[in-house]
Motif scaffolding. Structure first.
Motif, PDB file in Angstrom:
ATOM      1  N   VAL A 298     -90.139 -16.719 -77.471  1.00 12.90           N
ATOM      2  CA  VAL A 298     -89.126 -16.096 -78.322  1.00 12.90           C
ATOM      3  C   VAL A 298     -89.096 -14.612 -77.987  1.00 12.90           C
ATOM      4  CG1 VAL A 298     -88.360 -15.609 -80.675  1.00 12.90           C
ATOM      5  CG2 VAL A 298     -89.505 -17.783 -80.168  1.00 12.90           C
ATOM      6  N   SER A 299     -87.954 -14.118 -77.572  1.00 13.25           N
ATOM      7  CA  SER A 299     -87.844 -12.712 -77.180  1.00 13.25           C
ATOM      8  C   SER A 299     -88.196 -11.787 -78.352  1.00 13.25           C
ATOM      9  CB  SER A 299     -86.417 -12.398 -76.699  1.00 13.25           C
ATOM     10  OG  SER A 299     -86.081 -13.188 -75.590  1.00 13.25           O
ATOM     11  N   GLY A 300     -88.887 -10.690 -78.031  1.00  9.29           N
ATOM     12  CA  GLY A 300     -89.182  -9.686 -79.026  1.00  9.29           C
ATOM     13  C   GLY A 300     -90.493  -9.845 -79.757  1.00  9.29           C
ATOM     14  N   THR A 301     -91.174 -10.977 -79.584  1.00 11.79           N
ATOM     15  CA  THR A 301     -92.441 -11.194 -80.262  1.00 11.79           C
ATOM     16  C   THR A 301     -93.560 -11.427 -79.259  1.00 11.79           C
ATOM     17  OG1 THR A 301     -93.680 -12.614 -81.789  1.00 11.79           O
ATOM     18  CG2 THR A 301     -91.899 -13.631 -80.556  1.00 11.79           C
ATOM     19  N   ASP A 302     -94.791 -11.104 -79.666  1.00 16.35           N
ATOM     20  CA  ASP A 302     -95.934 -11.251 -78.764  1.00 16.35           C
ATOM     21  C   ASP A 302     -96.596 -12.620 -78.875  1.00 16.35           C
ATOM     22  OD1 ASP A 302     -96.873 -10.778 -81.312  1.00 16.35           O
ATOM     23  OD2 ASP A 302     -98.548  -9.515 -80.688  1.00 16.35           O
ATOM     24  N   HIS A 303     -96.025 -13.531 -79.655  1.00 19.81           N
ATOM     25  CA  HIS A 303     -96.537 -14.893 -79.780  1.00 19.81           C
ATOM     26  C   HIS A 303     -95.489 -15.895 -79.318  1.00 19.81           C
ATOM     27  CE1 HIS A 303    -100.221 -14.380 -82.399  1.00 19.81           C
ATOM     28  NE2 HIS A 303     -99.678 -13.189 -82.482  1.00 19.81           N
ATOM     29  N   ARG A 304     -95.931 -17.000 -78.759  1.00 21.96           N
ATOM     30  CA  ARG A 304     -95.052 -18.132 -78.531  1.00 21.96           C
ATOM     31  C   ARG A 304     -94.928 -18.921 -79.829  1.00 21.96           C
ATOM     32  NH1 ARG A 304     -93.909 -19.101 -73.178  1.00 21.96           N
ATOM     33  NH2 ARG A 304     -93.257 -21.250 -73.593  1.00 21.96           N
TER      34      ARG A 304
ATOM     35  N   GLN B  34     -82.051 -16.259 -81.212  1.00 20.80           N
ATOM     36  CA  GLN B  34     -82.785 -17.217 -80.385  1.00 20.80           C
ATOM     37  C   GLN B  34     -83.628 -18.143 -81.246  1.00 20.80           C
ATOM     38  OE1 GLN B  34     -85.457 -15.468 -77.540  1.00 20.80           O
ATOM     39  NE2 GLN B  34     -85.926 -17.407 -76.550  1.00 20.80           N
ATOM     40  N   LEU B  35     -84.244 -17.596 -82.291  1.00 28.09           N
ATOM     41  CA  LEU B  35     -85.055 -18.421 -83.178  1.00 28.09           C
ATOM     42  C   LEU B  35     -84.202 -19.473 -83.889  1.00 28.09           C
ATOM     43  CD1 LEU B  35     -87.834 -18.936 -84.336  1.00 28.09           C
ATOM     44  CD2 LEU B  35     -87.406 -17.163 -86.052  1.00 28.09           C
ATOM     45  N   VAL B  36     -83.030 -19.081 -84.356  1.00 27.33           N
ATOM     46  CA  VAL B  36     -82.132 -20.044 -85.009  1.00 27.33           C
ATOM     47  C   VAL B  36     -81.685 -21.105 -84.007  1.00 27.33           C
ATOM     48  CG1 VAL B  36     -79.891 -20.320 -86.127  1.00 27.33           C
ATOM     49  CG2 VAL B  36     -81.376 -18.399 -86.754  1.00 27.33           C
TER      50      VAL B  36
ATOM     51  N   LEU C 234     -79.388 -19.041 -90.179  1.00 27.23           N
ATOM     52  CA  LEU C 234     -80.562 -19.889 -90.399  1.00 27.23           C
ATOM     53  C   LEU C 234     -80.484 -20.634 -91.728  1.00 27.23           C
ATOM     54  CD1 LEU C 234     -83.396 -20.883 -89.605  1.00 27.23           C
ATOM     55  CD2 LEU C 234     -84.332 -18.878 -90.776  1.00 27.23           C
ATOM     56  N   PHE C 235     -80.046 -19.939 -92.775  1.00 26.90           N
ATOM     57  CA  PHE C 235     -80.086 -20.539 -94.102  1.00 26.90           C
ATOM     58  C   PHE C 235     -78.977 -21.557 -94.322  1.00 26.90           C
ATOM     59  CE2 PHE C 235     -81.967 -16.172 -95.106  1.00 26.90           C
ATOM     60  CZ  PHE C 235     -83.238 -16.597 -94.735  1.00 26.90           C
ATOM     61  N   GLU C 236     -78.062 -21.648 -93.382  1.00 28.68           N
ATOM     62  CA  GLU C 236     -77.085 -22.734 -93.419  1.00 28.68           C
ATOM     63  C   GLU C 236     -77.716 -24.027 -92.895  1.00 28.68           C
ATOM     64  OE1 GLU C 236     -73.810 -21.385 -91.105  1.00 28.68           O
ATOM     65  OE2 GLU C 236     -73.518 -19.551 -92.297  1.00 28.68           O
ATOM     66  N   THR C 237     -78.637 -23.873 -91.933  1.00 28.18           N
ATOM     67  CA  THR C 237     -79.325 -25.047 -91.370  1.00 28.18           C
ATOM     68  C   THR C 237     -80.522 -25.446 -92.216  1.00 28.18           C
ATOM     69  OG1 THR C 237     -78.646 -24.340 -89.153  1.00 28.18           O
ATOM     70  CG2 THR C 237     -80.425 -25.963 -89.288  1.00 28.18           C
ATOM     71  N   LEU C 238     -81.289 -24.456 -92.645  1.00 28.52           N
ATOM     72  CA  LEU C 238     -82.475 -24.685 -93.477  1.00 28.52           C
ATOM     73  C   LEU C 238     -82.274 -23.909 -94.781  1.00 28.52           C
ATOM     74  CD1 LEU C 238     -85.270 -24.229 -90.753  1.00 28.52           C
ATOM     75  CD2 LEU C 238     -84.112 -26.339 -91.428  1.00 28.52           C
ATOM     76  N   PRO C 239     -81.644 -24.525 -95.767  1.00 25.15           N
ATOM     77  CA  PRO C 239     -81.189 -23.766 -96.938  1.00 25.15           C
ATOM     78  C   PRO C 239     -82.266 -23.437 -97.970  1.00 25.15           C
ATOM     79  CG  PRO C 239     -80.516 -26.059 -97.113  1.00 25.15           C
ATOM     80  CD  PRO C 239     -81.138 -25.909 -95.765  1.00 25.15           C
ATOM     81  N   TYR C 240     -83.382 -24.170 -97.955  1.00 23.36           N
ATOM     82  CA  TYR C 240     -84.389 -23.971 -98.993  1.00 23.36           C
ATOM     83  C   TYR C 240     -85.494 -23.054 -98.464  1.00 23.36           C
ATOM     84  CZ  TYR C 240     -81.893 -28.019-100.752  1.00 23.36           C
ATOM     85  OH  TYR C 240     -80.881 -28.875-101.163  1.00 23.36           O
ATOM     86  N   ARG C 241     -85.964 -22.149 -99.308  1.00 27.06           N
ATOM     87  CA  ARG C 241     -86.892 -21.152 -98.761  1.00 27.06           C
ATOM     88  C   ARG C 241     -87.804 -20.548 -99.826  1.00 27.06           C
ATOM     89  NH1 ARG C 241     -81.526 -19.827 -98.443  1.00 27.06           N
ATOM     90  NH2 ARG C 241     -80.787 -17.945 -99.489  1.00 27.06           N
ATOM     91  N   VAL C 242     -88.990 -20.182 -99.311  1.00 23.30           N
ATOM     92  CA  VAL C 242     -89.937 -19.342-100.042  1.00 23.30           C
ATOM     93  C   VAL C 242     -90.232 -18.173 -99.118  1.00 23.30           C
ATOM     94  CG1 VAL C 242     -92.276 -19.133-100.960  1.00 23.30           C
ATOM     95  CG2 VAL C 242     -90.974 -21.227-101.364  1.00 23.30           C
ATOM     96  N   LEU C 243     -89.736 -16.997 -99.454  1.00 21.15           N
ATOM     97  CA  LEU C 243     -89.862 -15.830 -98.589  1.00 21.15           C
ATOM     98  C   LEU C 243     -90.674 -14.747 -99.284  1.00 21.15           C
ATOM     99  CD1 LEU C 243     -86.182 -15.610 -97.275  1.00 21.15           C
ATOM    100  CD2 LEU C 243     -88.128 -16.791 -96.232  1.00 21.15           C
ATOM    101  N   THR C 244     -91.637 -14.192 -98.560  1.00 20.41           N
ATOM    102  CA  THR C 244     -92.458 -13.102 -99.090  1.00 20.41           C
ATOM    103  C   THR C 244     -92.504 -11.978 -98.050  1.00 20.41           C
ATOM    104  OG1 THR C 244     -94.461 -14.172 -98.233  1.00 20.41           O
ATOM    105  CG2 THR C 244     -93.876 -14.625-100.524  1.00 20.41           C
ATOM    106  N   PRO C 245     -91.379 -11.321 -97.793  1.00 21.16           N
ATOM    107  CA  PRO C 245     -91.360 -10.274 -96.767  1.00 21.16           C
ATOM    108  C   PRO C 245     -92.128  -9.036 -97.218  1.00 21.16           C
ATOM    109  CG  PRO C 245     -89.261 -10.352 -97.913  1.00 21.16           C
ATOM    110  CD  PRO C 245     -90.062 -11.510 -98.426  1.00 21.16           C
ATOM    111  N   GLU C 246     -92.702  -8.333 -96.238  1.00 18.29           N
ATOM    112  CA  GLU C 246     -93.401  -7.069 -96.491  1.00 18.29           C
ATOM    113  C   GLU C 246     -92.973  -6.072 -95.417  1.00 18.29           C
ATOM    114  OE1 GLU C 246     -95.351  -6.337 -98.955  1.00 18.29           O
ATOM    115  OE2 GLU C 246     -95.811  -8.285 -99.863  1.00 18.29           O
ATOM    116  N   THR C 247     -92.968  -4.792 -95.762  1.00 15.77           N
ATOM    117  CA  THR C 247     -92.505  -3.779 -94.809  1.00 15.77           C
ATOM    118  C   THR C 247     -93.474  -3.571 -93.658  1.00 15.77           C
ATOM    119  OG1 THR C 247     -93.506  -2.055 -96.176  1.00 15.77           O
ATOM    120  CG2 THR C 247     -91.187  -2.572 -96.566  1.00 15.77           C
TER     121      THR C 247
END
Length: 350
Positions: free
Chosen positions: A334-340, A143-145, A174-187
């Motif tokens: 967005v389904s699954g998240t508590d924020h719009r 849904q986000l994509v 997503l990365f086909e549409t927006l290919p450039y990224r800075v990602l800092t994921p955390e568990t």
């Protein structure tokens, strides 16, 4: 017949005239309805409205409860109007006067959020930004994509990003549409990320914070670039976190001021409304809130996942430096998240 007998015969007591409501003789004074219990309840409600107003304007965010109450300022303002009508109907004139003054001050501070500013004739590069808190990676990646593609999003920021969500977004394209990224994921949900249609270079404009707040220089076509921060200050739940929350908001980078510098955009989950002192201080340095500029400043963004005890408030924002024009602002479920998710269509002057 004596005077006493004459008075008894007429039934009018001597020396005990009744008084009208206006103070004249002849009719009994009408007491204000309700009695002392109603008066006490009114005073308690007045104290609550006044306390929230004092907390807002004096910057008295001390912990979770006080910060939550100040977030309810728009509701308290509306409640003050109802309380004023109640006080007038019960003929508590002094109470009504106090409520009217406090409510008027609150209304003046809240009203600009629902009045759209006149659009400015700015020529430059169009930029669509979207920020979506992905709720520990629980948001619906597909849904986000889809939102990104349907709204021609150029830059997406994602607070609470984890590695599992990165994999889901990759699988959804997503990365086909927006290919450039800075990602800092955390568990543990402290991660974040920025993805872009245009090339970007990682910066360090908001480092050393509790939750990751990545930043990047986005290389827009044309002469002027954009510095973008995926904002996500810590939640003020009391004790040291409230102090930290204030510091993390007010320490966000100041807006740029000249067209010889890159435009600066802060977008994300600020864990603060426009009534909280730290965010007001940040705006006072020269930022504009996209929702407020378009008359959508009261559009709530949290909560979305069945919290009936929590009135909806506006915690997510897109802040732009002074010369950037805001053409449109919207929020999306967005389904699954508590924020719009929050979306802004901008024009960056060249």
């Amino acid at each position: 017949m004596g005077r006493e007998a004459a008075d008894m015969s007429t039934g009018d007591p001597v020396g005990d005239e009744t008084v009208t409501e206006e103070g004249g003789p002849g009719r009994a004074r009408r007491r204000a309805p309700g009695g002392p219990v109603v008066t006490l309840l009114l005073l308690l409600l007045v104290a609550f409205v006044g306390g929230v107003a004092l907390g807002k304007f004096a910057g008295l965010e001390r912990g979770q409860i006080s910060s939550a109450l100040i977030a309810l300022t728009p509701y308290v303002t509306a409640g003050g109007g109802v309380l004023l009508l109640l006080a007038l109907s019960l003929r508590r004139w002094l109470t009504a006067l106090v409520v009217a003054m406090v409510t008027a001050v609150l209304a003046v501070s809240v009203a600009p959020r629902v009045i759209a500013d006149d659009s400015t004739d700015v020529q430059g590069r169009s930029l669509n930004v979207l920020s979506a808190n992905v709720y520990f990676g629980e948001a619906d990646a597909s849904q986000l994509v889809r939102l990104v593609r349907e709204n021609d999003v150029d830059v997406l920021s994602m607070p609470e990003l984890n590695s599992g969500m990165v994999d889901e977004l990759r699988g959804a394209g997503l990365f086909e549409t927006l290919p450039y990224r800075v990602l800092t994921p955390e568990t543990d949900g402290d991660g974040s990320g920025i993805v872009s249609r245009y090339p970007l270079r990682e910066l360090s404009l908001a480092s050393g914070t509790t939750m990751r707040q990545p930043s990047a220089l986005i290389d827009l076509p044309g002469e002027r670039d954009v510095q973008y921060v995926a904002a996500h200050p810590v939640v003020p739940v009391g004790g040291d976190t409230t102090t930290r929350w204030k510091h993390e908001i007010t320490s966000l980078p100041a807006p740029t001021t000249g067209r010889e510098e890159p435009a600066r955009i802060l977008a994300g989950d600020f864990n603060a409304t426009l009534d909280h002192t730290p965010l007001r201080k940040l705006l006072g340095r020269g930022y504009s809130d996209a929702a407020e500029l378009t008359g959508e400043g009261l559009a709530p963004t949290w909560p979305e996942l069945g919290r009936p005890w929590a009135p909806p408030v506006t915690l997510d924002h897109v802040l732009v430096s002074g010369d950037t024009a805001v053409r449109d602002y919207r929020t999306f479920e967005v389904s699954g998240t508590d924020h719009r998710a929050v979306f802004a269509h901008l024009t960056v002057p060249s």
